[in-house]
Structures are given as structure tokens and as C-alpha cells.
Write a protein that holds these residues in place. Structure first.
Motif, PDB file in Angstrom:
ATOM      1  N   CYS A 139       0.878  -1.172   0.000  1.00 35.57           N
ATOM      2  CA  CYS A 139       0.000   0.000   0.000  1.00 35.57           C
ATOM      3  C   CYS A 139       0.914   1.220   0.000  1.00 35.57           C
ATOM      4  CB  CYS A 139      -0.906  -0.008   1.216  1.00 35.57           C
ATOM      5  SG  CYS A 139      -2.129   1.318   1.228  1.00 35.57           S
ATOM      6  N   PRO A 140       1.257   1.744  -1.185  1.00 33.82           N
ATOM      7  CA  PRO A 140       2.269   2.796  -1.287  1.00 33.82           C
ATOM      8  C   PRO A 140       1.688   4.209  -1.315  1.00 33.82           C
ATOM      9  CG  PRO A 140       1.883   1.867  -3.454  1.00 33.82           C
ATOM     10  CD  PRO A 140       0.982   1.123  -2.501  1.00 33.82           C
ATOM     11  N   TYR A 141       2.487   5.141  -0.849  1.00 31.68           N
ATOM     12  CA  TYR A 141       2.236   6.577  -0.964  1.00 31.68           C
ATOM     13  C   TYR A 141       2.604   6.996  -2.399  1.00 31.68           C
ATOM     14  CZ  TYR A 141       3.162  11.538   0.139  1.00 31.68           C
ATOM     15  OH  TYR A 141       3.188  12.905   0.181  1.00 31.68           O
ATOM     16  N   THR A 142       1.818   7.801  -3.121  1.00 37.77           N
ATOM     17  CA  THR A 142       0.903   8.789  -2.567  1.00 37.77           C
ATOM     18  C   THR A 142      -0.565   8.416  -2.741  1.00 37.77           C
ATOM     19  OG1 THR A 142       0.945   9.970  -4.688  1.00 37.77           O
ATOM     20  CG2 THR A 142       2.506  10.684  -3.026  1.00 37.77           C
ATOM     21  N   ASP A 143      -0.877   7.509  -3.662  1.00 40.73           N
ATOM     22  CA  ASP A 143      -2.278   7.206  -3.958  1.00 40.73           C
ATOM     23  C   ASP A 143      -2.865   6.134  -3.051  1.00 40.73           C
ATOM     24  OD1 ASP A 143      -1.896   9.013  -5.952  1.00 40.73           O
ATOM     25  OD2 ASP A 143      -2.132   7.620  -7.623  1.00 40.73           O
ATOM     26  N   PHE A 144      -1.995   5.379  -2.342  1.00 37.09           N
ATOM     27  CA  PHE A 144      -2.392   4.327  -1.416  1.00 37.09           C
ATOM     28  C   PHE A 144      -3.277   3.240  -2.042  1.00 37.09           C
ATOM     29  CE2 PHE A 144      -1.313   7.911   1.339  1.00 37.09           C
ATOM     30  CZ  PHE A 144      -0.334   7.311   2.115  1.00 37.09           C
ATOM     31  N   PRO A 145      -2.995   2.799  -3.271  1.00 38.72           N
ATOM     32  CA  PRO A 145      -3.729   1.655  -3.798  1.00 38.72           C
ATOM     33  C   PRO A 145      -3.325   0.392  -3.046  1.00 38.72           C
ATOM     34  CG  PRO A 145      -1.852   2.090  -5.181  1.00 38.72           C
ATOM     35  CD  PRO A 145      -1.895   3.210  -4.164  1.00 38.72           C
ATOM     36  N   LEU A 146      -4.181  -0.614  -3.063  1.00 42.46           N
ATOM     37  CA  LEU A 146      -3.792  -1.949  -2.618  1.00 42.46           C
ATOM     38  C   LEU A 146      -3.216  -2.672  -3.823  1.00 42.46           C
ATOM     39  CD1 LEU A 146      -3.767  -4.179  -0.423  1.00 42.46           C
ATOM     40  CD2 LEU A 146      -5.987  -4.911  -1.350  1.00 42.46           C
ATOM     41  N   VAL A 147      -2.005  -3.217  -3.674  1.00 39.93           N
ATOM     42  CA  VAL A 147      -1.293  -3.828  -4.793  1.00 39.93           C
ATOM     43  C   VAL A 147      -0.950  -5.267  -4.450  1.00 39.93           C
ATOM     44  CG1 VAL A 147       0.711  -3.671  -6.318  1.00 39.93           C
ATOM     45  CG2 VAL A 147      -0.291  -1.579  -5.361  1.00 39.93           C
ATOM     46  N   GLU A 148      -1.299  -6.187  -5.329  1.00 40.29           N
ATOM     47  CA  GLU A 148      -0.900  -7.587  -5.200  1.00 40.29           C
ATOM     48  C   GLU A 148       0.173  -7.883  -6.248  1.00 40.29           C
ATOM     49  OE1 GLU A 148      -3.112 -11.955  -5.192  1.00 40.29           O
ATOM     50  OE2 GLU A 148      -3.552 -10.512  -6.785  1.00 40.29           O
ATOM     51  N   ILE A 149       1.281  -8.503  -5.825  1.00 40.64           N
ATOM     52  CA  ILE A 149       2.406  -8.777  -6.719  1.00 40.64           C
ATOM     53  C   ILE A 149       2.699 -10.272  -6.689  1.00 40.64           C
ATOM     54  CG2 ILE A 149       4.784  -8.209  -7.318  1.00 40.64           C
ATOM     55  CD1 ILE A 149       4.463  -5.700  -5.518  1.00 40.64           C
ATOM     56  N   ARG A 150       2.564 -10.916  -7.846  1.00 45.02           N
ATOM     57  CA  ARG A 150       2.852 -12.357  -7.986  1.00 45.02           C
ATOM     58  C   ARG A 150       3.743 -12.565  -9.206  1.00 45.02           C
ATOM     59  NH1 ARG A 150      -0.961 -16.006  -5.482  1.00 45.02           N
ATOM     60  NH2 ARG A 150      -2.617 -14.895  -4.366  1.00 45.02           N
ATOM     61  N   PRO A 151       5.050 -12.311  -9.093  1.00 42.94           N
ATOM     62  CA  PRO A 151       5.915 -12.398 -10.274  1.00 42.94           C
ATOM     63  C   PRO A 151       6.007 -13.786 -10.887  1.00 42.94           C
ATOM     64  CG  PRO A 151       6.984 -11.181  -8.511  1.00 42.94           C
ATOM     65  CD  PRO A 151       5.771 -11.820  -7.920  1.00 42.94           C
ATOM     66  N   ASP A 152       5.797 -14.839 -10.091  1.00 48.54           N
ATOM     67  CA  ASP A 152       5.971 -16.209 -10.580  1.00 48.54           C
ATOM     68  C   ASP A 152       4.653 -16.949 -10.756  1.00 48.54           C
ATOM     69  OD1 ASP A 152       8.773 -15.840 -10.422  1.00 48.54           O
ATOM     70  OD2 ASP A 152       8.697 -16.300  -8.282  1.00 48.54           O
ATOM     71  N   SER A 153       3.546 -16.216 -10.784  1.00 51.45           N
ATOM     72  CA  SER A 153       2.243 -16.873 -10.858  1.00 51.45           C
ATOM     73  C   SER A 153       2.037 -17.556 -12.209  1.00 51.45           C
ATOM     74  CB  SER A 153       1.113 -15.860 -10.635  1.00 51.45           C
ATOM     75  OG  SER A 153      -0.141 -16.465 -10.864  1.00 51.45           O
ATOM     76  N   PRO A 154       1.786 -18.885 -12.243  1.00 49.61           N
ATOM     77  CA  PRO A 154       1.515 -19.557 -13.519  1.00 49.61           C
ATOM     78  C   PRO A 154       0.148 -19.206 -14.082  1.00 49.61           C
ATOM     79  CG  PRO A 154       1.220 -21.085 -11.696  1.00 49.61           C
ATOM     80  CD  PRO A 154       1.751 -19.818 -11.101  1.00 49.61           C
ATOM     81  N   ASP A 155      -0.749 -18.682 -13.239  1.00 49.60           N
ATOM     82  CA  ASP A 155      -2.105 -18.344 -13.686  1.00 49.60           C
ATOM     83  C   ASP A 155      -2.144 -17.044 -14.477  1.00 49.60           C
ATOM     84  OD1 ASP A 155      -3.074 -20.606 -12.352  1.00 49.60           O
ATOM     85  OD2 ASP A 155      -3.245 -19.480 -10.475  1.00 49.60           O
ATOM     86  N   SER A 156      -1.211 -16.130 -14.202  1.00 47.16           N
ATOM     87  CA  SER A 156      -1.221 -14.839 -14.901  1.00 47.16           C
ATOM     88  C   SER A 156       0.203 -14.358 -15.116  1.00 47.16           C
ATOM     89  CB  SER A 156      -2.011 -13.804 -14.092  1.00 47.16           C
ATOM     90  OG  SER A 156      -1.497 -13.714 -12.770  1.00 47.16           O
ATOM     91  N   PRO A 157       1.006 -15.073 -15.921  1.00 48.04           N
ATOM     92  CA  PRO A 157       2.408 -14.676 -16.116  1.00 48.04           C
ATOM     93  C   PRO A 157       2.567 -13.308 -16.763  1.00 48.04           C
ATOM     94  CG  PRO A 157       1.743 -16.347 -17.716  1.00 48.04           C
ATOM     95  CD  PRO A 157       0.636 -16.248 -16.711  1.00 48.04           C
ATOM     96  N   ASP A 158       1.559 -12.871 -17.532  1.00 52.48           N
ATOM     97  CA  ASP A 158       1.642 -11.565 -18.184  1.00 52.48           C
ATOM     98  C   ASP A 158       1.022 -10.454 -17.343  1.00 52.48           C
ATOM     99  OD1 ASP A 158       2.846 -12.749 -20.417  1.00 52.48           O
ATOM    100  OD2 ASP A 158       0.892 -13.250 -21.270  1.00 52.48           O
ATOM    101  N   ARG A 159       0.485 -10.835 -16.183  1.00 57.21           N
ATOM    102  CA  ARG A 159      -0.158  -9.849 -15.318  1.00 57.21           C
ATOM    103  C   ARG A 159       0.247 -10.117 -13.866  1.00 57.21           C
ATOM    104  NH1 ARG A 159      -6.629  -9.161 -14.072  1.00 57.21           N
ATOM    105  NH2 ARG A 159      -6.550  -7.054 -13.226  1.00 57.21           N
ATOM    106  N   PRO A 160       1.521  -9.894 -13.532  1.00 58.87           N
ATOM    107  CA  PRO A 160       1.971 -10.209 -12.175  1.00 58.87           C
ATOM    108  C   PRO A 160       1.478  -9.241 -11.114  1.00 58.87           C
ATOM    109  CG  PRO A 160       3.725  -9.167 -13.398  1.00 58.87           C
ATOM    110  CD  PRO A 160       2.600  -9.383 -14.369  1.00 58.87           C
ATOM    111  N   VAL A 161       0.917  -8.089 -11.532  1.00 61.66           N
ATOM    112  CA  VAL A 161       0.499  -7.063 -10.581  1.00 61.66           C
ATOM    113  C   VAL A 161      -0.982  -6.752 -10.770  1.00 61.66           C
ATOM    114  CG1 VAL A 161       0.800  -4.662  -9.864  1.00 61.66           C
ATOM    115  CG2 VAL A 161       2.794  -6.039 -10.489  1.00 61.66           C
ATOM    116  N   ARG A 162      -1.726  -6.737  -9.659  1.00 62.45           N
ATOM    117  CA  ARG A 162      -3.114  -6.264  -9.653  1.00 62.45           C
ATOM    118  C   ARG A 162      -3.217  -5.074  -8.715  1.00 62.45           C
ATOM    119  NH1 ARG A 162      -7.724 -10.505  -8.622  1.00 62.45           N
ATOM    120  NH2 ARG A 162      -8.901  -8.699  -9.371  1.00 62.45           N
ATOM    121  N   VAL A 163      -4.052  -4.124  -9.075  1.00 56.46           N
ATOM    122  CA  VAL A 163      -4.162  -2.884  -8.318  1.00 56.46           C
ATOM    123  C   VAL A 163      -5.631  -2.579  -8.044  1.00 56.46           C
ATOM    124  CG1 VAL A 163      -3.715  -0.400  -8.308  1.00 56.46           C
ATOM    125  CG2 VAL A 163      -2.044  -1.958  -9.331  1.00 56.46           C
TER     126      VAL A 163
END
Length: 293
Positions: A183-207
């Protein structure tokens, strides 16, 4: 407004209360660790390096002691590797404009340094995942944002081109399994990071967009999320939310207290999956809030 009390989790054994707590953490497997020295460091007067003791308290109460030789940071970050070794890192480099200051030390299970490298200045969070990756979240004096390193110092993932809005300071970082939440400053989005996810290799980040500002810890369980901390009088706030397709929708808010009902005051916090661990002065005990219970 619903008040929530932390549940007692782990205590530093009394035999070690006469030593100074340099830092403390709870690792990805739930073991609490304290990095101890004989006395508090004094800027400009202490000789580096120095030897230190790690006291580890496993779930269930078993205690392990590990002597670390030649630690080079007065105010370090600490975490444990899956093989039983430790990572100790200075939050600041000696030369802030450079990346060649080996402020990270890797120790084996016997407390011997095996490697060292740099992850850059301004380390706010350092958390090791179940695979041994080292996740680093930087505060605003380093624009690197969030990065993942191997235990040998190889840069394995960076937020540089991850399209995370307003990432100037990694206020909150949670690492569980091999997934990171932030949850980063300045916008405080919730961010999920899965760099090695086999389910979404082209989408490792969700916001997810988020209206809750200033939290320094986050925990997630299924479609539920909780943020701890905030600005000013909201420093003890525990704000609950539900995940929709694109946003976090707030559902409840109230203070989080120590097990005895008092406010934590100065504290350390660690986010691990559904849990937020809190340690208040004198930094000898951890309490836990678990979103899954």
C-alpha cells in the motif's frame, strides 16, 4: 467504532532482557526473531563490525540462539531465510547516491557471513518469502519503489514498469508464501504482486483503488483486507475493507490496542498474509491480529 485487542504471540525470554534489541521481526513461517547486542549503538562512537545474537522463538515456544559474526549495521533490518540463515541489512547506504555499498549481509545457519550485496538506499521494509526471495520496499529517498532480490544479490523483479499509481514511498509491505501485498504513498492503492504466478504470467500485478490513507501495515484474507495505522490521531486505526473488481470498499474502522487495552505508542509492525504483528516498547513481545479468525 469497534475496538480490537492484539492477541499475545511471542516473548523474548527473560534471560535476554538485559541486552539491547537492535531490531526484531516475524518471519514468513511465523517464528519471531530478536537481534541483540550488549548495549545500544552510539553514532560515530561504536566500532564496526560487531558480533550480535539472534534469539528465535518458534510457534509453540521453542527457542533457538544464533551468534552472528561481524555485523556491519548499527540500525539494521532482519529476516530469516528458509535454510535457517539470516539476512541483515542497513536501511541506509554509506554513499546514498551509489548502489555499490554492500549493506546487505547474508549469514548461514551457523552465523557465518556467506555473501554481501547492495539493494540501494532508503530501505523501509525487508521481508523474505517462502522461496528465499528478499523483498525490499523503499521510502521516498529512493525511487526504486519495490524490488525482489535473490539471496545472492540478483535483482529478480522491480516495480519500475509495473504501472503502480503514485508509488513514491512503500508505506506498507506484506509478504506471505511468494506473494507480496503493498500500500504505497501517494495514492495508497492496494497492490498484489505475484511475479511467478503460472495463472497470470503476463499480469503479475493487480491494483485496487483505495480511500484509506496512511496505513503502514496491511493484511489480506480472501476478499477481505485490513489496514493498520494512519496519520496523526489515526496511528492506531484498524480499517477493514472488502475487495471488489477494482476498488477497496471500507466496511468498519476502530482502534487496535495492545492485549491489555492500552495504545501501542512506538511500535514495529510486520504484515504476513492475513496477520499483522505489532511490537511495542520495550520491544520484547509481539502481539498479533489475524484477519482469518
Amino acid at each position: 467504532m469497534h475496538k480490537t485487542a492484539l492477541v499475545p504471540y511471542a516473548h523474548l525470554p527473560r534471560a535476554h532482557h538485559d541486552r539491547h534489541v537492535l531490531t526484531s521481526t516475524v518471519d514468513v513461517f511465523g517464528t519471531a526473531h530478536w537481534l541483540l547486542t550488549d548495549r545500544a549503538p552510539k553514532p560515530g562512537r561504536d566500532v564496526l563490525p560487531f558480533d550480535a545474537l539472534v534469539v528465535s522463538v518458534r510457534p509453540g515456544g521453542n527457542v533457538e540462539l544464533t551468534e552472528l559474526s561481524a555485523v556491519r549495521s548499527r540500525w539494521p533490518r532482519l529476516d530469516r531465510l528458509p535454510d535457517g540463515g539470516f539476512v541483515v541489512a542497513a536501511s541506509r547506504t554509506r554513499r546514498r547516491e551509489e548502489e555499490d555499498d554492500d549493506q546487505v549481509q547474508v549469514f548461514d545457519a551457523l552465523g557465518r557471513e556467506t555473501s554481501s550485496f547492495s539493494v540501494g538506499d532508503a530501505v523501509e521494509h525487508l521481508l523474505v518469502d517462502e522461496a528465499g526471495h528478499i523483498w525490499v520496499g523503499h521510502f521516498d529517498e529512493n525511487p526504486a519503489g519495490i524490488r525482489r532480490w535473490s539471496a545472492t544479490g540478483r535483482l529478480a523483479w522491480t516495480s519500475y514498469d509495473a504501472d503502480i499509481p503514485g508509488l513514491y514511498d512503500c508505506y506498507a509491505l506484506n509478504v506471505s508464501g511468494t506473494t507480496a501485498w503493498a500500500c504505497p504513498y501517494t495514492d495508497f492503492p492496494l497492490v498484489e504482486i505475484r511475479p511467478d504466478s503460472p495463472d497470470s504470467p503476463d499480469r503479475p500485478v493487480r491494483v485496487w483503488s483505495n480511500r484509506i490513507r496512511g496505513a503502514n501495515a496491511v493484511a489480506v484474507h480472501g476478499e477481505r483486507v485490513v489496514f493498520y495505522g494512519g496519520y496523526g490521531q489515526e496511528q492506531d486505526r484498524l480499517a477493514h475493507g472488502e475487495l471488489t473488481e477494482r476498488s477497496v470498499e471500507p466496511t468498519d474502522v476502530g482502534p487496535l490496542t495492545l492485549p491489555d487495552g492500552l495504545a501501542p505508542g512506538r511500535r514495529r509492525v510486520v504484515g504476513r498474509g492475513s496477520r499483522i504483528y505489532v511490537q511495542a516498547e520495550p520491544f520484547t513481545a509481539w502481539g498479533v491480529f489475524d484477519l482469518s479468525t
